[in-house]
Design a protein around this motif. Structure first.
Motif, PDB file in Angstrom:
ATOM      1  N   ILE A 138     -17.305  16.817  36.866  1.00  0.00           N
ATOM      2  CA  ILE A 138     -17.765  15.491  37.263  1.00  0.00           C
ATOM      3  C   ILE A 138     -16.692  14.421  37.063  1.00  0.00           C
ATOM      4  CG2 ILE A 138     -20.179  16.062  36.882  1.00  0.00           C
ATOM      5  CD1 ILE A 138     -20.106  14.578  34.270  1.00  0.00           C
ATOM      6  N   ASN A 139     -15.483  14.820  36.654  1.00  0.00           N
ATOM      7  CA  ASN A 139     -14.355  13.897  36.716  1.00  0.00           C
ATOM      8  C   ASN A 139     -14.067  13.481  38.159  1.00  0.00           C
ATOM      9  OD1 ASN A 139     -13.357  13.382  34.055  1.00  0.00           O
ATOM     10  ND2 ASN A 139     -12.653  15.501  33.953  1.00  0.00           N
ATOM     11  N   GLN A 140     -14.526  14.278  39.120  1.00  0.00           N
ATOM     12  CA  GLN A 140     -14.288  13.982  40.522  1.00  0.00           C
ATOM     13  C   GLN A 140     -15.138  12.820  41.036  1.00  0.00           C
ATOM     14  OE1 GLN A 140     -14.197  17.692  43.003  1.00  0.00           O
ATOM     15  NE2 GLN A 140     -14.682  18.728  41.090  1.00  0.00           N
ATOM     16  N   ILE A 141     -16.138  12.414  40.270  1.00  0.00           N
ATOM     17  CA  ILE A 141     -17.095  11.418  40.751  1.00  0.00           C
ATOM     18  C   ILE A 141     -16.602  10.012  40.421  1.00  0.00           C
ATOM     19  CG2 ILE A 141     -19.443  10.539  40.469  1.00  0.00           C
ATOM     20  CD1 ILE A 141     -20.286  13.430  39.919  1.00  0.00           C
ATOM     21  N   PRO A 142     -16.516   9.127  41.415  1.00  0.00           N
ATOM     22  CA  PRO A 142     -16.114   7.734  41.152  1.00  0.00           C
ATOM     23  C   PRO A 142     -17.244   6.969  40.476  1.00  0.00           C
ATOM     24  CG  PRO A 142     -16.645   8.010  43.471  1.00  0.00           C
ATOM     25  CD  PRO A 142     -16.738   9.370  42.856  1.00  0.00           C
ATOM     26  N   ALA A 143     -17.154   6.791  39.168  1.00  0.00           N
ATOM     27  CA  ALA A 143     -18.246   6.182  38.414  1.00  0.00           C
ATOM     28  C   ALA A 143     -18.545   4.762  38.879  1.00  0.00           C
ATOM     29  CB  ALA A 143     -17.917   6.189  36.921  1.00  0.00           C
ATOM     30  N   ALA A 144     -17.531   4.055  39.390  1.00  0.00           N
ATOM     31  CA  ALA A 144     -17.729   2.666  39.797  1.00  0.00           C
ATOM     32  C   ALA A 144     -18.647   2.543  41.003  1.00  0.00           C
ATOM     33  CB  ALA A 144     -16.378   2.015  40.104  1.00  0.00           C
ATOM     34  N   LEU A 145     -18.816   3.601  41.780  1.00  0.00           N
ATOM     35  CA  LEU A 145     -19.652   3.547  42.981  1.00  0.00           C
ATOM     36  C   LEU A 145     -20.987   4.262  42.801  1.00  0.00           C
ATOM     37  CD1 LEU A 145     -17.078   4.067  45.899  1.00  0.00           C
ATOM     38  CD2 LEU A 145     -18.292   1.972  45.281  1.00  0.00           C
ATOM     39  N   VAL A 146     -21.288   4.701  41.592  1.00  0.00           N
ATOM     40  CA  VAL A 146     -22.561   5.392  41.364  1.00  0.00           C
ATOM     41  C   VAL A 146     -23.687   4.371  41.362  1.00  0.00           C
ATOM     42  CG1 VAL A 146     -23.910   6.766  39.758  1.00  0.00           C
ATOM     43  CG2 VAL A 146     -21.484   7.269  40.101  1.00  0.00           C
ATOM     44  N   GLU A 147     -24.631   4.539  42.275  1.00  0.00           N
ATOM     45  CA  GLU A 147     -25.788   3.638  42.369  1.00  0.00           C
ATOM     46  C   GLU A 147     -26.890   4.062  41.412  1.00  0.00           C
ATOM     47  OE1 GLU A 147     -28.754   3.221  45.941  1.00  0.00           O
ATOM     48  OE2 GLU A 147     -27.036   1.890  46.293  1.00  0.00           O
ATOM     49  N   ARG A 148     -27.102   5.361  41.306  1.00  0.00           N
ATOM     50  CA  ARG A 148     -28.062   5.890  40.347  1.00  0.00           C
ATOM     51  C   ARG A 148     -27.789   7.388  40.177  1.00  0.00           C
ATOM     52  NH1 ARG A 148     -31.080   5.538  45.137  1.00  0.00           N
ATOM     53  NH2 ARG A 148     -32.143   7.484  45.729  1.00  0.00           N
ATOM     54  N   MET A 356      -8.836  13.875  43.475  1.00  0.00           N
ATOM     55  CA  MET A 356      -8.700  13.650  42.039  1.00  0.00           C
ATOM     56  C   MET A 356      -7.518  14.435  41.508  1.00  0.00           C
ATOM     57  SD  MET A 356     -10.952  14.884  38.788  1.00  0.00           S
ATOM     58  CE  MET A 356     -10.143  16.477  38.936  1.00  0.00           C
ATOM     59  N   ASP A 357      -6.740  13.797  40.661  1.00  0.00           N
ATOM     60  CA  ASP A 357      -5.672  14.483  39.932  1.00  0.00           C
ATOM     61  C   ASP A 357      -5.854  14.134  38.457  1.00  0.00           C
ATOM     62  OD1 ASP A 357      -3.018  15.997  39.972  1.00  0.00           O
ATOM     63  OD2 ASP A 357      -2.474  14.178  38.881  1.00  0.00           O
ATOM     64  N   ASP A 358      -6.128  15.142  37.649  1.00  0.00           N
ATOM     65  CA  ASP A 358      -6.444  14.929  36.242  1.00  0.00           C
ATOM     66  C   ASP A 358      -5.567  15.836  35.384  1.00  0.00           C
ATOM     67  OD1 ASP A 358      -8.639  13.795  34.222  1.00  0.00           O
ATOM     68  OD2 ASP A 358      -8.252  15.878  33.705  1.00  0.00           O
TER      69      ASP A 358
END
Length: 541
Positions: A138-148, A356-358
């Motif tokens: 879930i590092n791939q998920i852009p947290a800033a755009l999560v609505e719910r 994503m690059d982590d």
């Protein structure tokens, strides 16, 4: 159908009335109550779920919904921190795992395993995050755009297959974002080292006890979101960029983690500080010639007296905890977009792309010989002292000399446990680069029926460098030492062998450590292909 390199699965989601294959749940407890509230002019019913199209349905599975306000209120910069705070979630891979870390962040619902928890973005799969630990990262998920975030724990294997036995976590993204928004956040940890029972344990073992009130583990998170509609609102594009950096925390910085704790029935605190028998001074287990009994004793080197042995005791155990990372350092870059365009109510093509690059480093205690080396030592080894040679079973005279026949004599079995603190702690440098692309279309077939079809392609490229671990073959080579014209030398000088002096405290040099250290390299990739479609509607007449 879904195809992954580690497991081949074929799935086709086809809809059926009255609801499509998916996760469904209403905010109201029953249809009757919903109708009664509607007639009394109550607040509108909020419908959540992956593919719900009708507000008069119920789900028998419990559903938890975490909205954008709750997400913002926590101040977390990592999605796993928020998810792991829910009672139905058991922590999976997180930034706080070092020994055995995969470098990913995973979700483990109900403790059934991360590979049994399905993770979705807007109802579409998040690909596996690691070729060797295929649970979604879930590092791939852009947290800033999560609505719910929707979490269903009743299991959904009948809908999605075996990877949804524990449940489903669905991240709903804000695809209607308008304008430009930039967020920056700095977070840190603060701890008061005032745990007196644990500090007493550390002091009783002679282990270093941290003090003060450290402020550390800083996290820097910057996100840029951009969105705009076009063609009178028929189309919309949302794009994002993100950067996150996490600083490390050592277990040595916290009193409760400065040593490995084990249950104790004799200590007032109920715990005891444990340690490893592979120690910096070195431990030598001397067995008889058959190797089936401790015939020669159990010794350790004496600090400050080169070439001297004394009996090994439990007090000599090595505290391996402090050098472990409590929080791993991490650096992550993300980018992507979500786009759609309404040609008509019947055809709404959409596309999305995520990158994503982590890179993260896991660190644990110094490596050692761990009693795994060749148990035979040659009596001609000039690094032995007279006392040690006698303990090893070498028959030297009072001058420490051996006869020609005795030069080839081998000792009895000698197992060596030497912690190589003269070098560097073991590190696993983990890097994941992932891509996820989706193209599809949705629309209405009639006033009661709709469809959604899409193709998904995902790939994760994995690279690992395992540093500062030791080669048993090189240890054996470096322990087989003879007297040369210029001093001690390896009997086999291949590879630039340097004699390994584990027979006195501080006898190992950095050059000796570098010779017996061999890095491990690992490269792999995981590919995911999904073709999915469903039709949903109302069969009522």
């Amino acid at each position: 159908m879904t195809n992954q390199t580690t497991s081949n699965r074929a799935k086709f989601a086809a809809g059926a009335a009255p609801i499509a294959l998916g996760v469904a749940m209403l905010a109201t407890p029953s249809t009757a109550l919903a109708q009664e509230g509607a007639t009394q002019g109550s607040a509108p019913i909020v419908v959540t779920g992956t593919r719900i199209s009708r507000p008069d349905l119920e789900s028998v599975s419990p559903l938890t919904v975490v909205g954008a306000e709750e997400i913002a209120a926590t101040g977390t910069t990592r999605a796993e921190d928020l998810i792991n705070s829910l009672p139905q979630v058991v922590a999976g891979q997180t930034a706080f795992i070092s020994n055995g870390a995969s470098g990913t962040a995973t979700i483990n619902l109900r403790g059934l395993g991360s590979v049994r928890t399905l993770v979705l973005i807007d109802g579409r799969r998040l690909p596996g995050g690691d070729p060797f630990a295929t649970a979604p990262d879930i590092n791939q998920i852009p947290a800033a755009l999560v609505e719910r975030i929707e979490v269903i724990t009743g299991g959904a294997s009948s809908t999605y297959g075996a990877d949804a036995v524990a449940g489903v976590v669905n991240f709903i993204m804000n695809r209607d974002f308008e304008g430009i928004q930039m967020d920056a956040q700095v977070a840190f940890y603060q701890h008061n080292n005032d745990n007196e029972p644990i500090q007493d344990l550390l002091d009783s073992r002679g282990f270093a006890s941290p003090g003060g009130n450290p402020v550390d583990g800083f996290t820097y998170d910057v996100n840029l979101a951009m969105g705009a509609g076009f063609d009178d609102g028929r189309g919309h594009v949302t794009a994002y960029l993100g950067y996150r950096q996490i600083d490390p925390i050592l277990q040595a910085n916290r009193d409760y983690s400065a040593c490995a704790l084990d249950f104790s029935a004799t200590q007032p605190s109920g715990y005891n500080c444990t340690g490893s028998s592979t120690t910096p001074a070195g431990r030598f287990l001397l067995f008889d010639s058959d190797g089936d009994g401790l015939g020669g004793g159990d010794f350790t080197n004496v600090d400050g007296t080169p070439g001297a042995f004394r009996p090994f005791t439990g007090a000599d155990a090595y505290n391996y905890a402090p050098t472990n990372y409590f929080q791993r350092p991490d650096k992550r870059y993300t980018a992507g977009f979500f786009a759609e365009y309404e040609i008509s109510e019947s055809i709404v093509p959409y596309a999305e792309f995520q990158f994503m690059d982590d890179r993260s480093v896991a660190q644990i205690a110094f490596s050692g010989t761990f009693f795994a080396n060749n148990p035979f030592l040659n009596c001609s080894n000039p690094l032995f002292s007279f006392q040690q040679a006698a303990a090893f079973g070498c028959d030297r005279d009072s001058n420490g000399m051996l006869s020609a026949a005795e030069l080839a004599q081998q000792t009895d079995y000698v197992y060596i446990g030497k912690r190589m603190v003269e070098g560097l702690p073991r590190q696993s440098d983990l890097r994941h680069t992932s891509f996820r692309a989706v193209v599809g279309a949705r629309g209405s077939i009639s006033s009661d029926w709709s469809y959604d079809v899409h193709l998904l392609r995902g790939e994760t490229i994995f690279n690992q460098q395992y540093l500062n671990d030791l080669s048993t073959s090189r240890i054996d080579q470096a322990l087989d030492v003879v007297q040369g014209p210029n001093g001690p030398q390896c009997r086999n000088p291949a590879n630039g062998c340097i004699p390994l002096n584990v027979f006195q405290v501080g006898g190992v040099t950095r050059q000796q450590f570098d010779f017996i250290t061999v890095p491990g390299l690992q490269d792999a990739n995981l590919e995911t292909y999904v073709a999915s479609g469903y039709v949903s509607g109302n069969m009522d007449n």
